[in-house]
Design a protein around this motif. Structure first.
Motif, short mmCIF file in Angstrom:
data_model
loop_
_atom_site.label_atom_id
_atom_site.label_comp_id
_atom_site.label_asym_id
_atom_site.label_seq_id
_atom_site.Cartn_x
_atom_site.Cartn_y
_atom_site.Cartn_z
N GLU A 23 52.34 -15.00 -0.72
CA GLU A 23 52.67 -16.43 -0.81
C GLU A 23 54.10 -16.59 -0.33
N GLY A 24 54.38 -17.67 0.36
CA GLY A 24 55.75 -17.96 0.79
C GLY A 24 56.25 -17.09 1.93
N ALA A 25 55.36 -16.50 2.70
CA ALA A 25 55.77 -15.66 3.82
C ALA A 25 56.17 -16.51 5.01
N LYS A 26 56.85 -15.88 5.96
CA LYS A 26 57.30 -16.55 7.18
C LYS A 26 56.84 -15.75 8.38
N LEU A 27 56.14 -16.40 9.31
CA LEU A 27 55.70 -15.76 10.54
C LEU A 27 56.52 -16.35 11.68
N THR A 28 57.19 -15.48 12.45
CA THR A 28 58.05 -15.94 13.53
C THR A 28 57.61 -15.33 14.85
N TYR B 202 56.32 -20.25 11.33
CA TYR B 202 55.36 -20.86 10.42
C TYR B 202 55.81 -20.49 9.02
N LEU B 203 56.11 -21.50 8.21
CA LEU B 203 56.74 -21.29 6.91
C LEU B 203 55.76 -21.49 5.77
N ASP B 204 56.08 -20.88 4.65
CA ASP B 204 55.30 -20.96 3.42
C ASP B 204 53.85 -20.55 3.67
N CYS B 205 53.66 -19.41 4.32
CA CYS B 205 52.32 -18.89 4.61
C CYS B 205 51.74 -18.25 3.36
N PHE B 206 50.44 -18.43 3.19
CA PHE B 206 49.74 -17.80 2.07
C PHE B 206 48.40 -17.26 2.55
N ASP C 96 41.40 5.80 17.66
CA ASP C 96 42.61 5.98 18.46
C ASP C 96 43.82 5.22 17.95
N SER C 97 43.69 4.49 16.86
CA SER C 97 44.79 3.63 16.45
C SER C 97 45.08 3.80 14.96
N GLU C 98 46.10 3.08 14.52
CA GLU C 98 46.50 3.14 13.11
C GLU C 98 45.61 2.22 12.28
N ALA C 99 45.69 2.39 10.97
CA ALA C 99 44.96 1.52 10.05
C ALA C 99 45.59 0.13 10.09
N ARG C 100 44.74 -0.87 10.10
CA ARG C 100 45.22 -2.26 10.18
C ARG C 100 44.56 -3.11 9.11
N ARG C 101 45.19 -4.22 8.84
CA ARG C 101 44.63 -5.23 7.96
C ARG C 101 44.49 -6.52 8.76
N ASP C 102 43.32 -7.13 8.67
CA ASP C 102 43.10 -8.45 9.27
C ASP C 102 43.31 -9.48 8.17
N ILE C 103 44.25 -10.38 8.38
CA ILE C 103 44.63 -11.34 7.35
C ILE C 103 44.45 -12.75 7.88
N LYS C 104 43.79 -13.57 7.09
CA LYS C 104 43.69 -15.00 7.40
C LYS C 104 44.66 -15.72 6.48
N MET C 105 45.51 -16.55 7.08
CA MET C 105 46.52 -17.26 6.32
C MET C 105 46.50 -18.74 6.69
N MET C 106 47.14 -19.51 5.87
CA MET C 106 47.43 -20.91 6.16
C MET C 106 48.94 -21.07 6.03
#
Length: 124
Positions: free
Chosen positions: A73-78, A92-96, A107-117
Motif C-alpha cells: 500500500e502507498g507504493a510509488k511507480l516511476t 503513479y502514486l499511492d499504488c496498492f 532461463d530467468s529469475e523468479a518473478r512476481r506478477d502484480i496487479k495494482m491500482m
C-alpha cells in the motif's frame, strides 16, 4: 522529431527500490455514455467520471528474501526517461496491490506478477 523511450521503471516501497522487468499501465477516463429517451434514437452525450489507473507489473524476487506482495500500500511507480533525452518522468502514486501471481522459467529469475491500482498520476 526523435522518438523518446522509457529508460527504467522503478517501484519504490518503504524507501526500497525494486527492479521492474515489465509494466503495463491502463488508464480509464471514467467517462460514460448517457442514453436518453429521445426521438432521434441516439445517445445525447457523456458524463465525466473518475479516472482509474490499473497497473500490471512483473518484478524480480529480491535476493534478500521475498516480500509480502499482497500487503503493498502507498507504493510509488516511476517511469524514467532515457538519460539525456530531456523527457519527463511519470509517477503513479499511492499504488496498492489487488492480485499477485508467481512466474518461474528455466532461463530467468523468479518473478512476481502484480496487479495494482494507483490513485494519482503525476508527470514531473
Amino acid at each position: 522529431m526523435a522518438d523518446e523511450y522509457v529508460g527504467s521503471i522503478v517501484l519504490e516501497l518503504d524507501g526500497r527500490e525494486l527492479e521492474v522487468v515489465d509494466a503495463d499501465i491502463q488508464t480509464t477516463t471514467g467517462r460514460k455514455l448517457v442514453k436518453t429517451m429521445n426521438k432521434t434514437g441516439r445517445a445525447k452525450g457523456f458524463s465525466r467520471g473518475i479516472a482509474e489507473f490499473a497497473i500490471n507489473l512483473s518484478v524480480v524476487v529480491p535476493l534478500d528474501g521475498d516480500l509480502d506482495w499482497m500487503a503493498i500500500e502507498g507504493a510509488k511507480l516511476t517511469l524514467y526517461p532515457l538519460s539525456g533525452s530531456g523527457g519527463k518522468r511519470t509517477s503513479y502514486l499511492d499504488c496498492f496491490t489487488t492480485d499477485v501471481g508467481a512466474k518461474y522459467t528455466v532461463d530467468s529469475e523468479a518473478r512476481r506478477d502484480i496487479k495494482m491500482m494507483a490513485l494519482r498520476e503525476v508527470i514531473e
